[in-house]
Design an enzyme around this catalytic site. Structure first.
Site, short mmCIF file in Angstrom:
data_model
loop_
_atom_site.label_atom_id
_atom_site.label_comp_id
_atom_site.label_asym_id
_atom_site.label_seq_id
_atom_site.Cartn_x
_atom_site.Cartn_y
_atom_site.Cartn_z
N SER A 20 8.64 12.41 -7.77
CA SER A 20 9.06 12.75 -9.02
C SER A 20 8.19 13.86 -9.41
O SER A 20 8.71 14.59 -10.42
CB SER A 20 8.48 10.78 -10.14
OG SER A 20 8.88 9.94 -9.18
N GLY A 48 1.37 2.48 -7.47
CA GLY A 48 1.89 4.18 -8.04
C GLY A 48 1.34 4.19 -9.61
O GLY A 48 1.50 5.66 -10.13
N LYS A 71 4.85 2.46 -0.98
CA LYS A 71 4.47 3.44 -2.80
C LYS A 71 4.72 2.38 -4.10
O LYS A 71 6.38 3.11 -3.71
CB LYS A 71 4.58 4.85 -3.44
CG LYS A 71 4.71 5.15 -3.93
CD LYS A 71 4.58 7.36 -4.14
CE LYS A 71 4.69 7.84 -5.71
NZ LYS A 71 4.31 7.26 -6.83
N GLY A 114 0.98 10.99 -10.96
CA GLY A 114 1.53 12.23 -11.17
C GLY A 114 -0.24 13.00 -11.56
O GLY A 114 0.17 14.16 -12.38
N GLU A 164 -2.10 4.13 -14.46
CA GLU A 164 -2.88 3.21 -15.28
C GLU A 164 -3.18 2.36 -15.22
O GLU A 164 -4.00 1.09 -15.75
CB GLU A 164 -1.75 2.83 -16.81
CG GLU A 164 -1.16 4.10 -17.35
CD GLU A 164 0.19 4.69 -16.49
OE1 GLU A 164 0.15 4.65 -15.10
OE2 GLU A 164 1.20 5.39 -17.75
N TYR A 222 9.00 4.33 -0.97
CA TYR A 222 8.98 4.29 -2.54
C TYR A 222 9.95 3.77 -3.32
O TYR A 222 11.40 4.21 -3.26
CB TYR A 222 9.79 6.00 -2.56
CG TYR A 222 8.35 6.68 -4.08
CD1 TYR A 222 8.55 6.37 -5.07
CD2 TYR A 222 8.84 8.39 -4.20
CE1 TYR A 222 7.73 6.23 -5.90
CE2 TYR A 222 8.54 8.00 -5.68
CZ TYR A 222 8.32 7.31 -6.34
OH TYR A 222 7.61 8.14 -7.08
C1 HMN Z 1 6.04 10.73 -8.12
O1 HMN Z 1 6.56 10.32 -7.28
O2 HMN Z 1 5.26 11.95 -7.82
C2 HMN Z 1 4.16 10.01 -8.07
O3 HMN Z 1 3.36 10.05 -7.79
C3 HMN Z 1 5.04 8.61 -9.15
C4 HMN Z 1 4.08 8.75 -10.02
O4 HMN Z 1 3.68 7.13 -10.02
C5 HMN Z 1 4.15 8.72 -11.66
N1 HMN Z 1 5.37 8.31 -11.80
C6 HMN Z 1 6.24 9.38 -12.41
O5 HMN Z 1 5.78 9.60 -12.69
C7 HMN Z 1 7.50 7.82 -12.72
C8 HMN Z 1 2.88 7.98 -11.85
O6 HMN Z 1 2.13 8.98 -11.47
C9 HMN Z 1 2.96 8.69 -13.51
O7 HMN Z 1 3.01 9.48 -13.84
C10 HMN Z 1 1.49 7.72 -14.01
O8 HMN Z 1 1.37 6.55 -14.30
C11 HMN Z 1 1.77 8.18 -15.67
O9 HMN Z 1 2.35 7.62 -16.43
#
Ligand code: HMN
Length: 293
Positions: free
Chosen positions: A46, A188, A163, A207, A191, A135
């Site tokens: 993502s 994932g 994941k 992310g 938080e 995923y």
């Molecule tokens: C990815 O696939 O890039 C991320 O690892 C997905 C990840 O679970 C993120 N989810 C999304 O971006 C939808 C989280 O890291 C998220 O960015 C974070 O928990 C902040 O809400």
């Protein structure tokens, strides 16, 4: 399997000034994380905007990153796409450039039955000898991975983990129970990293890790040493930052600007993901300062 345990950065997309994918910038960003010493990278998920890039562009980025950090970082290539054919093509390429594992969301857009998702993933698994990580992110795919399907796929040696991006640490724990001891749960939601670790996750892919990898590594280290109160302390700090990050027009745009303030230009997100308006730049600077202090 220990090589898949730890902190994995879901790496941001890298574009040049014209908005074209930039292999050079991707190398620079990957180098930055290698120097910090994270466990690995998760590419084209993502955060990496894989869904907004062509098959050719995704190959270019993966290849560049492998050239830079092969043997130094564990690289998981997200090869998920709507079409099974594209996924297979990306998988074959990922293996050819030396990626350590592949991962995929269920096919997106069409409502695919559970059987359909199983066949989609199986075609991907069968197309290489690479380890495969499911995923599970129902909020964006609309597909809810059942325990039955997880259990069925987890029986295969190549399927090493999942994941899981849902709010439920109960579901995470159930997946771990079904997958068994050698099955890796990648947390994932950033938080909930501490909560996920406590309930059975042994790795995290996130992310927001990209702008504060050290904080997630601290959480991991405290947890490993049994210092749960300290791990919680860092998680609370992380969560304050995430709350601010997600309040911007786009999380990815905000993260990319923070990286830019630190001398790593990755361009702006691709449409339809919103860039950050100039009127927000001072808030971004303040947030960067908060992360670093
Ligand atoms: C990815 O696939 O890039 C991320 O690892 C997905 C990840 O679970 C993120 N989810 C999304 O971006 C939808 C989280 O890291 C998220 O960015 C974070 O928990 C902040 O809400």
């Amino acid at each position: 399997l220990n090589k898949f345990k730890g902190v994995f950065i879901a790496m941001n997309s890298c574009y040049d000034e014209q908005g074209e994918v930039s292999p050079e910038r991707a190398k620079k960003l990957a180098r930055h994380y290698a120097d910090i010493g994270v466990k690995g990278l998760y590419l084209a998920g993502s955060t990496g905007e894989g869904m907004l890039q062509s098959v050719e562009e995704r190959k270019q980025i993966l290849q560049a990153v492998m050239e830079e950090v092969r043997g130094e970082l564990i690289v998981i290539a997200h090869i998920g796409a709507a079409s099974t054919r594209d996924c297979v093509e990306l998988t074959v390429h990922a293996e050819s450039v030396g990626a350590d594992a592949i991962s995929a969301v269920p096919s997106i857009y069409y409502r695919i039955s559970e059987k359909g998702v199983e066949e989609h993933w199986q075609a991907i698994i069968d197309s290489s000898s690479l380890p495969f990580i499911m995923y599970h992110i129902p909020a964006t795919t609309g597909f809810h991975l059942s325990k039955d399907l997880l259990g069925k796929l987890a029986k295969q040696d190549k399927v090493i983990g999942v994941k899981i991006t849902t709010d439920s640490t109960y579901e995470l724990q159930q997946f771990k129970r079904i997958g068994g001891e050698d099955f890796i749960l990648f947390n994932g939601p950033d938080e909930q990293y501490v909560a996920g670790l406590i309930m059975g996750a042994e790795a995290g892919i996130g992310g927001t890790y990209g702008v504060m990898p050290e904080l997630f590594m601290k959480i991991e280290q405290c947890f490993a040493e049994g210092k749960i109160a300290e791990a919680q302390h860092w998680q609370i700090k992380v969560n304050e930052i995430i709350t601010e990050l997600v309040a911007f027009p786009s999380l990815y745009g905000a993260s990319k600007l923070i990286l830019k303030l630190r001398g790593i230009d990755t361009g702006i997100p691709r449409m339809p993901i919103s860039p950050i308006p100039e009127s927000d730049y001072s808030k971004i600077e303040a947030l960067n300062h908060k992360i670093l202090h």
